[in-house]
Enzyme design. Structure first.
Site, mmCIF file in Angstrom:
data_model
loop_
_atom_site.group_PDB
_atom_site.id
_atom_site.type_symbol
_atom_site.label_atom_id
_atom_site.label_comp_id
_atom_site.label_asym_id
_atom_site.label_seq_id
_atom_site.Cartn_x
_atom_site.Cartn_y
_atom_site.Cartn_z
ATOM 1 C CD GLN A 68 55.400 0.483 41.751
ATOM 2 O OE1 GLN A 68 55.027 -0.683 41.879
ATOM 3 N NE2 GLN A 68 55.104 1.435 42.628
ATOM 4 C CG HIS A 121 53.989 -3.473 46.711
ATOM 5 N ND1 HIS A 121 54.066 -2.339 45.930
ATOM 6 C CD2 HIS A 121 54.568 -4.468 45.975
ATOM 7 C CE1 HIS A 121 54.668 -2.626 44.781
ATOM 8 N NE2 HIS A 121 54.965 -3.910 44.792
ATOM 9 C CB CYS A 178 52.064 -1.020 43.410
ATOM 10 S SG CYS A 178 51.260 -0.451 44.925
#
Length: 326
Positions: free
Chosen positions: A128, A273, A134
């Site tokens: 990314q 995340h 993400c």
């Protein structure tokens, strides 16, 4: 031996130990630069990055010296980054608890283990970059994998950039996977990477509905939430041939993971995340999830990490979900 002689000997040993430690860091630093070249402009920048590296190196050495540790740490691109710089590589937003759970897998017998890392439908691990996208990579991985399995195991490469640009404002500042699937279900589907390539920065949406999409999502059930903490349901989804999007609040040690079953519970709320669970199993008596990351194949175990299963480590089992590809 007199007190003075003893003191001199102790100082010599101490200096020798410090010298050896410095040599070890210097050697590791040179090896690091050879493997992970970084663009350094000034001497002050060199010393600044080396000071971060030295602290990381000592933390790694201390962790790996622990004979009871279930995972190993190592150097990677994050070894010289500040905490603010690392923040650019996250991007998950805390999901709201779903009102309706539409997934019913209670009757399915789960497999002893599942591992889709080597599946013909598992795309190469993506990177990314310094964009908090993400969530877009996690959402896309689920769609790509499912589309491939429904298309005779023909792999498809879909556009994360479309989600970054089109599904929300400033997609590099974070998002939700389920919101991405809802957008795809309402806007014609997901374009091919070849037509809408990734740039690692948010831009104006250029998706053309006239194009034949690379994949389409069910408009009636674009999101299927797994009951919070129901590991059996999660394993059932994987047994049935789909993968999951998950949310975690990563401990600092996660950044330098290399191998083994990760079990550090020092979760950091700011390190939110999104990733994918693509399998599960047991190693040395410890149950684990196979987790696919979006930091490139040079991170972790070729882009993957094993995370302890069954303890909701840093919320990994709290907000799992998947989608339905047509």
């Amino acid at each position: 031996m007199g007190k003075l002689s003893l003191l001199v000997s102790m100082l010599m040993v101490s200096c020798w130990a410090v010298e050896i430690q410095v040599e070890d860091v210097d050697t590791a630093w040179q090896k690091y630069l050879a493997e992970f070249p970084i663009k350094i402009q000034t001497k002050s920048e060199i010393w600044f990055r080396k000071s971060i590296f030295s602290e990381t190196h000592n933390n790694i050495a201390k962790h790996n010296a622990n004979k009871d540790a279930t995972f190993e740490m190592g150097h990677n691109q994050f070894s010289v980054m500040t905490e603010d710089e690392k923040q650019q590589f996250f991007g998950a937003l805390l999901p709201a608890t779903p009102v309706n759970i539409s997934l019913d897998v209670s009757s399915r017998q789960v497999a002893t283990s599942v591992d889709f890392r080597t599946s013909a439908c598992m795309s190469p691990v993506r990177n990314q970059g310094g964009c908090g996208s993400c969530w877009a990579f996690s959402a896309t991985a689920v769609v790509e994998f499912q589309k491939c399995r429904k298309s005779g195991f023909v792999r498809v490469d879909l556009s994360e950039q479309q989600l970054v640009d089109c599904s929300r404002a400033n997609g590099c500042s974070g998002g939700w996977e389920h919101e991405a699937w809802q957008y795809l279900a309402s806007n014609g589907g997901q374009d091919l990477e070849s037509r809408y390539p990734y740039t690692a920065r948010a831009a104006t949406c250029t998706f053309q509905n006239a194009n034949s999409p690379g994949a389409q999502i069910s408009s009636t059930t674009p999101v299927q939430w797994i009951p919070s903490g129901d590991t059996n349901a999660m394993m059932s989804v994987l047994t049935g041939g789909r993968i999951l999007s998950i949310y975690m609040q990563l401990p600092n040690s996660f950044m330098n993971y290399r191998s083994g079953v990760f079990n550090d519970g020092a979760c950091v709320a700011n390190n939110a995340h999104a990733m994918n669970i693509v399998g599960y199993g047991t190693l040395n008596g410890i149950p684990y999830w196979v987790v696919r990351n979006s930091w490139g194949s040079s991170w972790g175990a070729s882009g993957y990490i094993l995370v302890q299963r069954g303890v909701d480590l840093c919320m990994i089992e709290r907000y799992s979900r998947t989608t339905n590809v047509l």
